[in-house]
Motif scaffolding. Sequence first.
Motif, short mmCIF file in Angstrom:
data_model
loop_
_atom_site.label_atom_id
_atom_site.label_comp_id
_atom_site.label_asym_id
_atom_site.label_seq_id
_atom_site.Cartn_x
_atom_site.Cartn_y
_atom_site.Cartn_z
N GLU A 8 39.32 44.33 35.29
CA GLU A 8 38.72 43.65 34.14
C GLU A 8 38.68 42.15 34.31
O GLU A 8 38.27 41.43 33.42
N GLY A 9 39.14 41.62 35.45
CA GLY A 9 39.13 40.18 35.66
C GLY A 9 40.39 39.49 35.17
O GLY A 9 40.42 38.27 35.03
N LEU A 10 41.44 40.24 34.90
CA LEU A 10 42.69 39.68 34.40
C LEU A 10 43.71 39.58 35.52
O LEU A 10 43.72 40.39 36.44
N ILE A 11 44.57 38.60 35.43
CA ILE A 11 45.70 38.45 36.35
C ILE A 11 46.96 38.52 35.50
O ILE A 11 47.12 37.77 34.55
N VAL A 28 43.43 34.74 32.07
CA VAL A 28 42.06 35.21 31.87
C VAL A 28 41.12 34.11 32.30
O VAL A 28 41.11 33.04 31.70
N GLY A 29 40.33 34.36 33.34
CA GLY A 29 39.41 33.34 33.80
C GLY A 29 38.27 33.88 34.64
O GLY A 29 37.43 33.14 35.10
N HIS A 30 38.27 35.20 34.82
CA HIS A 30 37.20 35.84 35.59
C HIS A 30 36.46 36.83 34.71
O HIS A 30 37.05 37.45 33.83
N GLN A 31 35.17 36.99 34.97
CA GLN A 31 34.36 37.92 34.20
C GLN A 31 34.20 39.26 34.91
O GLN A 31 33.70 40.21 34.32
N ASN A 56 39.12 30.00 40.77
CA ASN A 56 39.92 29.32 39.76
C ASN A 56 41.22 28.84 40.37
O ASN A 56 41.82 29.54 41.19
N VAL A 57 41.65 27.66 39.96
CA VAL A 57 42.95 27.12 40.35
C VAL A 57 43.79 27.06 39.09
O VAL A 57 43.38 26.48 38.08
#
Length: 71
Positions: A8-11, A28-31, A56-57
Amino acid sequence: MVILCRQEGLILQCDVRTPSLVTETMLVGHQQEVCGLKWYPDKQSLASSGNDNRLNVWNLHLLSPVQTYTQ
Protein backbone atom coordinates in the motif's frame (compact mmCIF):
# COMPACT_ATOMS: atom_id res chain seq x y z
CA MET A 1 15.37 -1.75 14.08
CA VAL A 2 12.90 -3.44 11.77
CA ILE A 3 11.51 -1.80 8.67
CA LEU A 4 8.62 -3.42 6.84
CA CYS A 5 7.39 -2.33 3.43
CA ARG A 6 3.84 -2.88 2.37
CA GLN A 7 2.21 -2.93 -1.02
CA GLU A 8 0.00 0.00 0.00
CA GLY A 9 3.02 2.32 -0.04
CA LEU A 10 3.49 2.34 3.74
CA ILE A 11 6.70 1.84 5.68
CA LEU A 12 6.29 0.42 9.18
CA GLN A 13 9.22 1.13 11.49
CA CYS A 14 9.68 -0.53 14.86
CA ASP A 15 12.65 -1.14 17.11
CA VAL A 16 12.54 -4.60 18.66
CA ARG A 17 15.15 -3.54 21.23
CA THR A 18 12.77 -1.10 22.95
CA PRO A 19 10.03 -1.99 25.45
CA SER A 20 6.72 -3.14 24.03
CA LEU A 21 5.11 0.10 25.23
CA VAL A 22 6.73 1.88 22.30
CA THR A 23 4.50 1.72 19.25
CA GLU A 24 5.50 1.40 15.66
CA THR A 25 5.90 4.41 13.43
CA MET A 26 4.12 4.40 10.09
CA LEU A 27 5.77 6.45 7.35
CA VAL A 28 3.36 7.44 4.58
CA GLY A 29 4.88 9.00 1.49
CA HIS A 30 4.35 6.67 -1.45
CA GLN A 31 1.25 6.14 -3.54
CA GLN A 32 2.26 2.68 -4.72
CA GLU A 33 4.38 -0.23 -3.52
CA VAL A 34 7.66 0.57 -1.75
CA CYS A 35 10.42 -1.34 -3.52
CA GLY A 36 13.69 -0.12 -1.99
CA LEU A 37 15.14 1.14 1.29
CA LYS A 38 18.62 2.35 2.16
CA TRP A 39 19.92 3.65 5.50
CA TYR A 40 22.22 6.67 5.52
CA PRO A 41 25.51 6.12 7.40
CA ASP A 42 24.21 8.25 10.32
CA LYS A 43 21.40 5.69 10.91
CA GLN A 44 19.00 8.63 11.44
CA SER A 45 17.95 8.99 7.81
CA LEU A 46 16.31 6.53 5.46
CA ALA A 47 15.81 6.70 1.69
CA SER A 48 12.83 4.90 0.17
CA SER A 49 11.87 4.35 -3.45
CA GLY A 50 8.58 3.20 -4.83
CA ASN A 51 6.76 2.14 -7.96
CA ASP A 52 5.27 5.65 -8.01
CA ASN A 53 8.68 6.91 -9.29
CA ARG A 54 9.37 8.77 -6.05
CA LEU A 55 12.47 8.81 -3.90
CA ASN A 56 11.78 9.98 -0.35
CA VAL A 57 14.37 10.87 2.27
CA TRP A 58 13.15 10.45 5.84
CA ASN A 59 14.47 11.74 9.13
CA LEU A 60 13.35 9.06 11.57
CA HIS A 61 12.19 11.69 14.09
CA LEU A 62 9.58 13.05 11.65
CA LEU A 63 6.51 11.41 10.12
CA SER A 64 6.80 13.00 6.68
CA PRO A 65 9.67 13.00 4.16
CA VAL A 66 12.20 15.80 4.47
CA GLN A 67 12.96 15.53 0.72
CA THR A 68 11.07 14.05 -2.22
CA TYR A 69 12.39 13.52 -5.72
CA THR A 70 10.06 12.76 -8.61
CA GLN A 71 12.19 13.25 -11.73
